[in-house]
Write a protein that holds these residues in place. Structure first.
Motif, PDB file in Angstrom:
ATOM      1  N   SER A  89      36.788  33.313  20.082  1.00  0.00           N
ATOM      2  CA  SER A  89      35.583  33.896  20.686  1.00  0.00           C
ATOM      3  C   SER A  89      34.773  32.846  21.430  1.00  0.00           C
ATOM      4  O   SER A  89      34.271  33.098  22.528  1.00  0.00           O
ATOM      5  CB  SER A  89      34.726  34.553  19.603  1.00  0.00           C
ATOM      6  N   ASP A  90      34.646  31.655  20.841  1.00  0.00           N
ATOM      7  CA  ASP A  90      33.905  30.578  21.505  1.00  0.00           C
ATOM      8  C   ASP A  90      34.588  30.150  22.798  1.00  0.00           C
ATOM      9  O   ASP A  90      33.927  29.866  23.801  1.00  0.00           O
ATOM     10  CB  ASP A  90      33.767  29.374  20.565  1.00  0.00           C
ATOM     11  N   TRP A  91      35.915  30.106  22.758  1.00  0.00           N
ATOM     12  CA  TRP A  91      36.655  29.703  23.963  1.00  0.00           C
ATOM     13  C   TRP A  91      36.468  30.725  25.080  1.00  0.00           C
ATOM     14  O   TRP A  91      36.233  30.373  26.238  1.00  0.00           O
ATOM     15  CB  TRP A  91      38.135  29.561  23.630  1.00  0.00           C
ATOM     16  N   LEU A  92      36.551  32.001  24.729  1.00  0.00           N
ATOM     17  CA  LEU A  92      36.361  33.039  25.736  1.00  0.00           C
ATOM     18  C   LEU A  92      34.926  33.065  26.245  1.00  0.00           C
ATOM     19  O   LEU A  92      34.685  33.322  27.433  1.00  0.00           O
ATOM     20  CB  LEU A  92      36.720  34.407  25.143  1.00  0.00           C
ATOM     21  N   ALA A  93      33.967  32.814  25.347  1.00  0.00           N
ATOM     22  CA  ALA A  93      32.559  32.827  25.761  1.00  0.00           C
ATOM     23  C   ALA A  93      32.263  31.746  26.790  1.00  0.00           C
ATOM     24  O   ALA A  93      31.283  31.847  27.543  1.00  0.00           O
ATOM     25  CB  ALA A  93      31.657  32.646  24.541  1.00  0.00           C
ATOM     26  N   GLY A  94      33.101  30.712  26.854  1.00  0.00           N
ATOM     27  CA  GLY A  94      32.898  29.658  27.836  1.00  0.00           C
ATOM     28  C   GLY A  94      33.377  30.005  29.228  1.00  0.00           C
ATOM     29  O   GLY A  94      33.179  29.222  30.163  1.00  0.00           O
ATOM     30  N   HIS A  95      34.014  31.158  29.405  1.00  0.00           N
ATOM     31  CA  HIS A  95      34.498  31.600  30.719  1.00  0.00           C
ATOM     32  C   HIS A  95      33.605  32.732  31.222  1.00  0.00           C
ATOM     33  O   HIS A  95      33.986  33.900  31.241  1.00  0.00           O
ATOM     34  CB  HIS A  95      35.957  32.050  30.636  1.00  0.00           C
ATOM     35  N   GLY A  96      32.393  32.368  31.587  1.00  0.00           N
ATOM     36  CA  GLY A  96      31.388  33.354  31.959  1.00  0.00           C
ATOM     37  C   GLY A  96      31.754  34.211  33.159  1.00  0.00           C
ATOM     38  O   GLY A  96      31.456  35.413  33.181  1.00  0.00           O
ATOM     39  N   ASP A  97      32.388  33.618  34.159  1.00  0.00           N
ATOM     40  CA  ASP A  97      32.718  34.387  35.363  1.00  0.00           C
ATOM     41  C   ASP A  97      33.717  35.503  35.049  1.00  0.00           C
ATOM     42  O   ASP A  97      33.562  36.644  35.513  1.00  0.00           O
ATOM     43  CB  ASP A  97      33.299  33.459  36.427  1.00  0.00           C
ATOM     44  N   TRP A  98      34.742  35.162  34.284  1.00  0.00           N
ATOM     45  CA  TRP A  98      35.732  36.180  33.928  1.00  0.00           C
ATOM     46  C   TRP A  98      35.117  37.256  33.033  1.00  0.00           C
ATOM     47  O   TRP A  98      35.428  38.444  33.180  1.00  0.00           O
ATOM     48  CB  TRP A  98      36.917  35.526  33.222  1.00  0.00           C
ATOM     49  N   LEU A  99      34.251  36.855  32.140  1.00  0.00           N
ATOM     50  CA  LEU A  99      33.595  37.831  31.271  1.00  0.00           C
ATOM     51  C   LEU A  99      32.684  38.767  32.068  1.00  0.00           C
ATOM     52  O   LEU A  99      32.553  39.949  31.743  1.00  0.00           O
ATOM     53  CB  LEU A  99      32.788  37.112  30.193  1.00  0.00           C
ATOM     54  N   ALA A 100      32.056  38.241  33.111  1.00  0.00           N
ATOM     55  CA  ALA A 100      31.218  39.092  33.960  1.00  0.00           C
ATOM     56  C   ALA A 100      32.060  40.141  34.670  1.00  0.00           C
ATOM     57  O   ALA A 100      31.678  41.326  34.746  1.00  0.00           O
ATOM     58  CB  ALA A 100      30.467  38.241  34.974  1.00  0.00           C
ATOM     59  N   VAL A 101      33.235  39.727  35.161  1.00  0.00           N
ATOM     60  CA  VAL A 101      34.142  40.680  35.807  1.00  0.00           C
ATOM     61  C   VAL A 101      34.583  41.750  34.816  1.00  0.00           C
ATOM     62  O   VAL A 101      34.593  42.948  35.124  1.00  0.00           O
ATOM     63  CB  VAL A 101      35.364  39.944  36.399  1.00  0.00           C
ATOM     64  N   LEU A 102      34.950  41.329  33.600  1.00  0.00           N
ATOM     65  CA  LEU A 102      35.375  42.281  32.581  1.00  0.00           C
ATOM     66  C   LEU A 102      34.243  43.237  32.192  1.00  0.00           C
ATOM     67  O   LEU A 102      34.481  44.418  31.921  1.00  0.00           O
ATOM     68  CB  LEU A 102      35.877  41.537  31.344  1.00  0.00           C
ATOM     69  N   ALA A 103      33.021  42.732  32.180  1.00  0.00           N
ATOM     70  CA  ALA A 103      31.872  43.584  31.860  1.00  0.00           C
ATOM     71  C   ALA A 103      31.709  44.684  32.904  1.00  0.00           C
ATOM     72  O   ALA A 103      31.496  45.856  32.575  1.00  0.00           O
ATOM     73  CB  ALA A 103      30.600  42.745  31.755  1.00  0.00           C
ATOM     74  N   TYR A 104      31.810  44.305  34.177  1.00  0.00           N
ATOM     75  CA  TYR A 104      31.681  45.302  35.244  1.00  0.00           C
ATOM     76  C   TYR A 104      32.850  46.293  35.228  1.00  0.00           C
ATOM     77  O   TYR A 104      32.661  47.492  35.468  1.00  0.00           O
ATOM     78  CB  TYR A 104      31.605  44.606  36.600  1.00  0.00           C
ATOM     79  N   VAL A 105      34.062  45.804  34.921  1.00  0.00           N
ATOM     80  CA  VAL A 105      35.217  46.702  34.834  1.00  0.00           C
ATOM     81  C   VAL A 105      35.033  47.690  33.686  1.00  0.00           C
ATOM     82  O   VAL A 105      35.334  48.881  33.816  1.00  0.00           O
ATOM     83  CB  VAL A 105      36.510  45.886  34.654  1.00  0.00           C
ATOM     84  N   THR A 106      34.529  47.203  32.564  1.00  0.00           N
ATOM     85  CA  THR A 106      34.310  48.062  31.398  1.00  0.00           C
ATOM     86  C   THR A 106      33.341  49.190  31.716  1.00  0.00           C
ATOM     87  O   THR A 106      33.600  50.365  31.448  1.00  0.00           O
ATOM     88  CB  THR A 106      33.781  47.232  30.219  1.00  0.00           C
ATOM     89  N   VAL A 107      32.207  48.832  32.296  1.00  0.00           N
ATOM     90  CA  VAL A 107      31.192  49.845  32.612  1.00  0.00           C
ATOM     91  C   VAL A 107      31.722  50.827  33.664  1.00  0.00           C
ATOM     92  O   VAL A 107      31.522  52.044  33.556  1.00  0.00           O
ATOM     93  CB  VAL A 107      29.904  49.174  33.099  1.00  0.00           C
TER      94      VAL A 107
END
Length: 328
Positions: A230-248
């Motif tokens: 989880s900590d490793w993934l949390a460090g990839h903010g740009d990819w997480l932002a894309v995934l957040a928009y895809v989810t919504v």
């Protein structure tokens, strides 16, 4: 097709029999797994030993203004007797298993809905999305002819037997068909409501709009199955932002796109990935599993027939042909 023709077809043709069977197997199987998994803690979760004591339970039911003559079907688990509780627990396990197998499915569907309602109400102060969706799906399945495929009832019905005829039998078939199609439509509608409302709530939050919601979710220790990952993934903010928009976006558009023959499968794959990620990284496996079961109602009969044929072919000619003979 006119409205009258559509209504006539819905009264004569039961849709999604395989889908209803899969949802029956999924919901009852997950509920049975949850009961067995929590067997060592059952008294503390649902029994007289729970902090939510039977006295508090009855008081909360009375505060809701429930009619005692009508509330028995969802308050039956509020007993102070350990012996009665464990008898009810064993009964719940038996009903869930028989419903999973499709034994006298119509009767078991009603009993299973009462079982799920009783356990849901008994732990209402600590319920999750798994309990709520199990309750909703179990009630809709009461209307469905979920035992016509992949069940002991279906195996028994395949044996040669006299076929009843007559106006009364035709009326019975049409009523059963209408109820089944209605229950299946309610199941599908419920899944669409879940996704649609989830997307609308997310849009209201600033963290979803700026794309940081997943970053903060991965930082929650209480929901971290694998903290290092989880900590490793949390460090990839740009990819997480894309995934957040895809989810919504997928949740918001789900009610419309799920009926598209071309986009349906891609949409369901995205939702499957979302649920698997939630179950793996946020310690919510049962919630993820029940939402995946709900998604399966949108897969057509051709998909399940093809999957059944493929499994049968694998069992008869594949590596396990010597130990798994027989039709699926």
């Amino acid at each position: 097709m006119t409205l009258r023709q559509a209504v006539g077809t819905a009264a004569r043709t039961p849709y999604g029999l395989y889908g209803a069977a899969v949802v029956r197997i999924g919901v009852s199987g997950l509920f049975l797994l949850n009961l067995l998994r929590e067997a060592g803690h059952a008294d503390r979760l649902w029994g007289p030993g729970s902090p939510y004591t039977p006295e508090l339970f009855r008081a909360s039911v009375e505060a809701r203004g429930a009619d005692d003559r009508l509330s028995w079907w969802y308050t039956w688990l509020g007993t102070q007797s350990p012996d009665l509780f464990w008898a009810a627990y064993v009964l719940a396990v038996a009903v869930s298993a028989l419903y999973l197998l499709g034994w006298h499915t119509r009767i078991m569907a009603v009993l299973f809905a009462c079982v799920v309602a009783g356990f849901y109400m008994r732990s209402s102060v600590a319920n999750s999305g798994f309990e709520l969706l199990s309750l909703l799906f179990a009630n809709y399945l009461v209307l469905c002819a979920s035992g016509r495929r992949w069940s002991l009832d279906a195996r028994r019905a395949a044996r040669p037997a006299p076929v009843p005829v007559g106006p009364r039998e035709e009326l019975r078939r049409r009523v059963v068909t209408v109820l089944h199609n209605t229950g299946l439509a309610l199941l599908a509608f419920q899944v669409m409501v879940v996704y649609g409302t989830a997307a609308l709530y997310k849009i209201r939050g600033t963290s979803w709009r700026d794309g940081t919601a997943l970053h903060y979710a991965l930082r929650l220790d209480d929901f971290a199955t694998f903290p290092g990952l989880s900590d490793w993934l949390a460090g990839h903010g740009d990819w997480l932002a894309v995934l957040a928009y895809v989810t919504v976006s997928t949740q918001l558009l789900f009610p419309a796109l799920v009926f598209s023959p071309r986009l349906k499968y891609a949409l369901l794959v995205v939702m499957l990935g979302t649920h698997l990620t939630i179950g793996l990284l946020m310690a919510l496996p049962m919630f993820s599993a029940i939402t995946i079961v709900g998604d399966l109602v949108f897969l057509p009969t051709a998909f399940w027939v093809g999957a059944s044929t493929a499994v049968t072919a694998f069992r008869t000619s594949g590596p396990c042909r010597w130990c798994c003979r027989g039709p699926w």
